[in-house]
Design an enzyme around this catalytic site. Sequence first.
Site, PDB file in Angstrom:
ATOM      1  N   ASP A  90       0.804  -1.223   0.000  1.00  0.00           N
ATOM      2  CA  ASP A  90       0.000   0.000   0.000  1.00  0.00           C
ATOM      3  C   ASP A  90       0.837   1.273   0.000  1.00  0.00           C
ATOM      4  O   ASP A  90       2.056   1.230   0.185  1.00  0.00           O
ATOM      5  CB  ASP A  90      -0.963  -0.006   1.206  1.00  0.00           C
ATOM      6  CG  ASP A  90      -0.318  -0.550   2.482  1.00  0.00           C
ATOM      7  OD1 ASP A  90       0.915  -0.565   2.575  1.00  0.00           O
ATOM      8  OD2 ASP A  90      -1.056  -0.958   3.384  1.00  0.00           O
ATOM      9  N   HIS A 136      -7.335  -5.056  10.138  1.00  0.00           N
ATOM     10  CA  HIS A 136      -7.035  -4.763   8.735  1.00  0.00           C
ATOM     11  C   HIS A 136      -5.734  -5.434   8.281  1.00  0.00           C
ATOM     12  O   HIS A 136      -4.822  -5.655   9.077  1.00  0.00           O
ATOM     13  CB  HIS A 136      -7.055  -3.245   8.421  1.00  0.00           C
ATOM     14  CG  HIS A 136      -5.900  -2.461   8.928  1.00  0.00           C
ATOM     15  ND1 HIS A 136      -6.022  -1.159   9.366  1.00  0.00           N
ATOM     16  CD2 HIS A 136      -4.584  -2.756   9.052  1.00  0.00           C
ATOM     17  CE1 HIS A 136      -4.840  -0.704   9.741  1.00  0.00           C
ATOM     18  NE2 HIS A 136      -3.940  -1.655   9.555  1.00  0.00           N
ATOM     19  N   GLU A 162      -9.846  -2.199   5.320  1.00  0.00           N
ATOM     20  CA  GLU A 162     -10.512  -1.965   6.594  1.00  0.00           C
ATOM     21  C   GLU A 162     -11.728  -2.897   6.729  1.00  0.00           C
ATOM     22  O   GLU A 162     -12.166  -3.498   5.745  1.00  0.00           O
ATOM     23  CB  GLU A 162     -10.963  -0.497   6.661  1.00  0.00           C
ATOM     24  CG  GLU A 162      -9.825   0.527   6.522  1.00  0.00           C
ATOM     25  CD  GLU A 162      -8.926   0.632   7.777  1.00  0.00           C
ATOM     26  OE1 GLU A 162      -8.875  -0.313   8.590  1.00  0.00           O
ATOM     27  OE2 GLU A 162      -8.257   1.669   7.919  1.00  0.00           O
ATOM     28  N   ASN A 173      -7.893  -3.293  14.277  1.00  0.00           N
ATOM     29  CA  ASN A 173      -9.248  -3.643  13.836  1.00  0.00           C
ATOM     30  C   ASN A 173      -9.241  -4.830  12.853  1.00  0.00           C
ATOM     31  O   ASN A 173     -10.238  -5.116  12.222  1.00  0.00           O
ATOM     32  CB  ASN A 173      -9.921  -2.429  13.179  1.00  0.00           C
ATOM     33  CG  ASN A 173      -9.150  -1.914  11.965  1.00  0.00           C
ATOM     34  OD1 ASN A 173      -8.156  -2.531  11.554  1.00  0.00           O
ATOM     35  ND2 ASN A 173      -9.598  -0.820  11.386  1.00  0.00           N
TER      36      ASN A 173
HETATM   37  C1  F6R Z   1       1.404  -1.567   6.185  1.00  0.00           C
HETATM   38  C2  F6R Z   1       0.097  -2.191   6.289  1.00  0.00           C
HETATM   39  C3  F6R Z   1      -0.703  -2.248   7.557  1.00  0.00           C
HETATM   40  C4  F6R Z   1       0.124  -2.570   8.801  1.00  0.00           C
HETATM   41  C5  F6R Z   1      -0.760  -2.538  10.041  1.00  0.00           C
HETATM   42  C6  F6R Z   1       0.046  -2.783  11.310  1.00  0.00           C
HETATM   43  O1  F6R Z   1       1.927  -1.701   4.881  1.00  0.00           O
HETATM   44  O2  F6R Z   1      -0.357  -2.650   5.300  1.00  0.00           O
HETATM   45  O3  F6R Z   1      -1.709  -3.220   7.409  1.00  0.00           O
HETATM   46  O4  F6R Z   1       0.728  -3.814   8.659  1.00  0.00           O
HETATM   47  O5  F6R Z   1      -1.384  -1.310  10.142  1.00  0.00           O
HETATM   48  O6  F6R Z   1       0.925  -1.717  11.486  1.00  0.00           O
HETATM   49  P1  F6R Z   1       2.048  -1.726  12.621  1.00  0.00           P
HETATM   50  O7  F6R Z   1       3.025  -2.778  12.230  1.00  0.00           O
HETATM   51  O8  F6R Z   1       2.652  -0.352  12.565  1.00  0.00           O
HETATM   52  O9  F6R Z   1       1.357  -2.033  13.892  1.00  0.00           O
END
Ligand code: F6R
Length: 239
Positions: free
Chosen positions: A67, A138, A143, A136
């Site tokens: 992303d 994701h 989401e 959540n």
């Molecule tokens: C990042 C991504 C997100 C993160 C998720 C956890 O490329 O796709 O899904 O993996 O938000 O983020 P952290 O590791 O910062 O807790």
Amino acid sequence: MNVIKCRNYEELSQKAAAIIAETVKQKPDAVLGLATGGTPEGVYKELVRMHRTEGLSFQNVSTINLDEYAGLSPEDKNSYHYYMNTHLFAHIDSRKDRHFLPDGQADDLDAECERYDRLAASLGGTDIQLLGIGHNGHIGFNEPGTPFQSRTHVVELDEETRQANARYFSSIDQVPKKAVTMGIETILSGKRILIMASGKSKAQAVKQLLDGRISESFPASALHLHPDVTVLIDEEAAG
Ligand code: F6R
């Protein structure tokens, strides 16, 4: 789903890096699906160490990221382009023209999503897809409520996700409201999936992932539909 419990973040990072290194050794032109955020930082650090001290080469790999925020330039310190350069690409021997991330600055973001999805398909899917998990549930920026058959698309980020990521920005107002993300179907087209969770704040999400109920209200539960998923968690995330 194969669950590996690690003592702490360091062990989790080393295990994930070892799995990625093994993939690259077995298939030097592997396609690595990469994630950003706090969780994979230790993995990238370990891969850089393996490159420097053990001669692990990335010369023939392709990387494709999950992303990118909409509106941020690759030079912006909060963009995922910048993150990947600083944490990994600048320190290994992979080829610049084999690093793929969505262009969050494209004039037509929907056309960019289509281009990115075609690109992912033309690479033949990822050999291994690294994932973190949101509080959540994701994965990527898919989401809750995202259809499991989604391909790369533009998302409105949940307030909870913006709050969680605000730690990298000078204020919450600076956190973009939109992003481009690979869809759940795009993620599931990877051959092997490695999802990591570390720390107490992820314990609830991990519990929900492991309870096995599949629902679009919890995006990571789609991983139960994939035949080769490894879940790497540390003691705190195991709860
Ligand atoms: C990042 C991504 C997100 C993160 C998720 C956890 O490329 O796709 O899904 O993996 O938000 O983020 P952290 O590791 O910062 O807790």
